[in-house]
Design a protein around this motif. Structure first.
Motif, PDB file in Angstrom:
ATOM      1  N   PHE A  35      34.467  44.903  56.405  1.00 35.20           N
ATOM      2  CA  PHE A  35      35.722  45.318  55.769  1.00 35.20           C
ATOM      3  C   PHE A  35      36.624  44.104  55.513  1.00 35.20           C
ATOM      4  N   TYR A  38      35.435  41.976  52.682  1.00 38.29           N
ATOM      5  CA  TYR A  38      35.715  42.482  51.334  1.00 38.29           C
ATOM      6  C   TYR A  38      37.186  42.392  50.971  1.00 38.29           C
ATOM      7  N   VAL A  42      38.219  40.481  47.678  1.00 43.22           N
ATOM      8  CA  VAL A  42      39.021  41.054  46.589  1.00 43.22           C
ATOM      9  C   VAL A  42      40.180  40.120  46.261  1.00 43.22           C
ATOM     10  N   SER A  45      38.821  36.796  44.633  1.00 46.32           N
ATOM     11  CA  SER A  45      38.341  36.942  43.260  1.00 46.32           C
ATOM     12  C   SER A  45      39.488  37.317  42.326  1.00 46.32           C
ATOM     13  N   ILE A  70      25.698  50.747  36.938  1.00 45.84           N
ATOM     14  CA  ILE A  70      25.902  49.300  37.014  1.00 45.84           C
ATOM     15  C   ILE A  70      27.028  48.944  37.987  1.00 45.84           C
ATOM     16  N   PHE A  71      27.816  49.960  38.393  1.00 44.71           N
ATOM     17  CA  PHE A  71      28.904  49.702  39.328  1.00 44.71           C
ATOM     18  C   PHE A  71      28.451  49.749  40.787  1.00 44.71           C
ATOM     19  N   GLY A  73      26.387  47.851  42.374  1.00 52.34           N
ATOM     20  CA  GLY A  73      26.052  46.567  42.990  1.00 52.34           C
ATOM     21  C   GLY A  73      26.920  46.269  44.210  1.00 52.34           C
ATOM     22  N   GLY A  74      28.208  46.598  44.107  1.00 50.62           N
ATOM     23  CA  GLY A  74      29.131  46.357  45.219  1.00 50.62           C
ATOM     24  C   GLY A  74      28.728  47.125  46.468  1.00 50.62           C
ATOM     25  N   PHE A  75      28.245  48.351  46.261  1.00 50.07           N
ATOM     26  CA  PHE A  75      27.798  49.172  47.396  1.00 50.07           C
ATOM     27  C   PHE A  75      26.537  48.573  48.031  1.00 50.07           C
ATOM     28  N   VAL A  78      27.349  45.718  50.220  1.00 48.11           N
ATOM     29  CA  VAL A  78      27.841  46.097  51.552  1.00 48.11           C
ATOM     30  C   VAL A  78      26.672  46.347  52.500  1.00 48.11           C
TER      31      VAL A  78
ATOM     32  N   ASN B  20      24.630  43.689  39.298  1.00 47.99           N
ATOM     33  CA  ASN B  20      25.800  42.862  39.023  1.00 47.99           C
ATOM     34  C   ASN B  20      25.643  42.066  37.726  1.00 47.99           C
ATOM     35  N   SER B  33      33.451  40.068  39.228  1.00 50.42           N
ATOM     36  CA  SER B  33      33.570  39.752  40.650  1.00 50.42           C
ATOM     37  C   SER B  33      34.639  40.625  41.316  1.00 50.42           C
ATOM     38  N   VAL B  34      35.760  40.839  40.611  1.00 51.37           N
ATOM     39  CA  VAL B  34      36.812  41.709  41.163  1.00 51.37           C
ATOM     40  C   VAL B  34      36.284  43.138  41.310  1.00 51.37           C
ATOM     41  N   ILE B  35      35.605  43.654  40.267  1.00 51.89           N
ATOM     42  CA  ILE B  35      35.079  45.027  40.316  1.00 51.89           C
ATOM     43  C   ILE B  35      34.072  45.166  41.461  1.00 51.89           C
ATOM     44  N   ILE B  36      33.153  44.191  41.579  1.00 49.59           N
ATOM     45  CA  ILE B  36      32.118  44.245  42.617  1.00 49.59           C
ATOM     46  C   ILE B  36      32.763  44.322  44.004  1.00 49.59           C
ATOM     47  N   HIS B  37      33.797  43.483  44.213  1.00 58.28           N
ATOM     48  CA  HIS B  37      34.442  43.484  45.526  1.00 58.28           C
ATOM     49  C   HIS B  37      35.241  44.757  45.769  1.00 58.28           C
ATOM     50  N   MET B  38      35.851  45.311  44.693  1.00 53.50           N
ATOM     51  CA  MET B  38      36.595  46.570  44.853  1.00 53.50           C
ATOM     52  C   MET B  38      35.646  47.701  45.231  1.00 53.50           C
ATOM     53  N   VAL B  39      34.506  47.788  44.541  1.00 52.18           N
ATOM     54  CA  VAL B  39      33.524  48.834  44.850  1.00 52.18           C
ATOM     55  C   VAL B  39      33.017  48.653  46.282  1.00 52.18           C
ATOM     56  N   GLY B  40      32.774  47.391  46.661  1.00 57.37           N
ATOM     57  CA  GLY B  40      32.321  47.103  48.019  1.00 57.37           C
ATOM     58  C   GLY B  40      33.355  47.524  49.049  1.00 57.37           C
ATOM     59  N   LEU B  41      34.619  47.188  48.770  1.00 57.13           N
ATOM     60  CA  LEU B  41      35.702  47.543  49.692  1.00 57.13           C
ATOM     61  C   LEU B  41      35.783  49.057  49.855  1.00 57.13           C
ATOM     62  N   SER B  43      33.390  51.210  49.385  1.00 55.72           N
ATOM     63  CA  SER B  43      32.213  51.688  50.116  1.00 55.72           C
ATOM     64  C   SER B  43      32.393  51.503  51.621  1.00 55.72           C
ATOM     65  N   ILE B  44      32.871  50.309  52.020  1.00 60.57           N
ATOM     66  CA  ILE B  44      32.969  50.052  53.461  1.00 60.57           C
ATOM     67  C   ILE B  44      34.092  50.890  54.075  1.00 60.57           C
ATOM     68  N   VAL B  45      35.171  51.144  53.303  1.00 59.12           N
ATOM     69  CA  VAL B  45      36.253  52.003  53.815  1.00 59.12           C
ATOM     70  C   VAL B  45      35.708  53.408  54.073  1.00 59.12           C
TER      71      VAL B  45
END
Lengths: 149, 140
Positions: A35, A38, A42, A45, A70-71, A73-75, A78, B20, B33-41, B43-45
């Motif tokens: 957490f 990320y 955020v 970036s 395509i969105f 990738g972020g998941f 993690v 990506n 890069s911003v979108i990838i990190h937002m989606v990651g954030l 997901s982890i939340v």
């Protein structure tokens, strides 16, 4: 030459980030560490976006883009990080590097083969050699362990 | 088991890079890069909420302990920059070179709290195989 150097540095930052983050994970918990990672990601970036683009280009509403996948990738990233946090303290940094690379390279080759019907011979042979190097050194380790036991 | 997890995370990484890459084609690398990190954030939340985990920050933790996320962004931007100039294979091979050398140094001296694992000269053969693999990836 500049691009050669930043390519090598990007390898160094991968290793450093992996170890620093797994140390944080050990302290505050694996998912908690992810957490924090990320949050920092955020913010950083976002700063880079403002400095280098000073505008955000959204081609329409992102939710209207039909290829929503395509969105994801972020998941997937993690998941990678949670695994990396767990495994980094449990094995040598070099072996982790090599195994991750081998998994990544051969999956990439399979994806290329099935989507574009092409096989990169250089990457295939290079990957086999990297795997052979990993296997050889693992056997050296195993023998040494057996000798000391 | 550890070896399997390591290879599995490589497989996931490859899927992530493909996804990506599509995203970066739709936008640009900084926005992506911003979108990838937002989606990651996000997901982890969700994962933290589902597992009912709590976050406790410890006082006196040095700021460097929180720097991994920033290093990750630098990695993404550096690789994106070199991919545009050098293609796919060369940055991949050079990145592996950077990772291997820094890993050997960290293992040998036990840096950053890692377990010390001194380099054994018998392993030079394996290392030569790895280096030849890296060179072949770049030239073939």
């Amino acid at each position: 030459m500049f691009y050669v150097i930043i390519s090598i540095i990007s390898g160094v930052t991968i290793v450093l980030a992996r170890i620093i983050n797994s140390n944080l994970g050990k302290k505050i918990g694996n998912m908690q560490g992810t957490f924090i990672n990320y949050i920092t990601g955020v913010v950083t970036s976002g700063i880079f976006l403002i400095i280098f683009r000073n505008q955000i280009n959204f081609p329409g509403n992102p939710l209207q883009i039909t290829q929503l996948w395509i969105f994801f990738g972020g998941f997937v990233g993690v998941l990678c990080m949670v695994i990396a946090n767990y495994i980094t303290p449990r094995m040598s940094s070099l072996y982790l590097t090599l195994l991750v690379f081998i998994g990544q390279l051969f999956t990439g080759l399979l994806v290329d083969y099935f989507t574009m019907h092409e096989l990169s011979v250089g990457k295939f042979i290079g990957g086999l050699l990297v795997f052979a190097g990993f296997a050889y050194n693992s056997i050296v380790d195993k023998k040494k362990k057996e000798a000391t036991e | 088991m550890n070896n399997f997890l390591a290879a599995l995370s490589g497989i996931l990484l490859s899927i992530m890079i493909t996804l990506n890459g599509f995203l970066t084609n739709q936008y640009d690398s900084y926005t992506a890069s911003v979108i990838i990190h937002m989606v990651g954030l996000l997901s982890i939340v969700i994962m933290l909420i589902v597992t009912k985990s709590k976050i406790k920050l410890q006082k006196g933790t040095p700021i460097i302990a929180y720097s991994a996320g920033a290093l990750g962004v630098i990695t993404i931007i550096f690789t994106n920059l070199s991919f545009t100039q050098l293609g796919v294979s060369i940055p991949l091979a050079l990145g592996l070179f950077g990772q291997s050398v820094s890993s050997i140094v960290i293992d040998h001296f036990g840096l950053l709290g890692m377990r010390k694992d001194k380099f054994d000269m018998k392993k030079i053969i394996g290392l030569l195989l790895i280096i030849s693999g890296i060179i072949i990836m770049m030239v073939l």
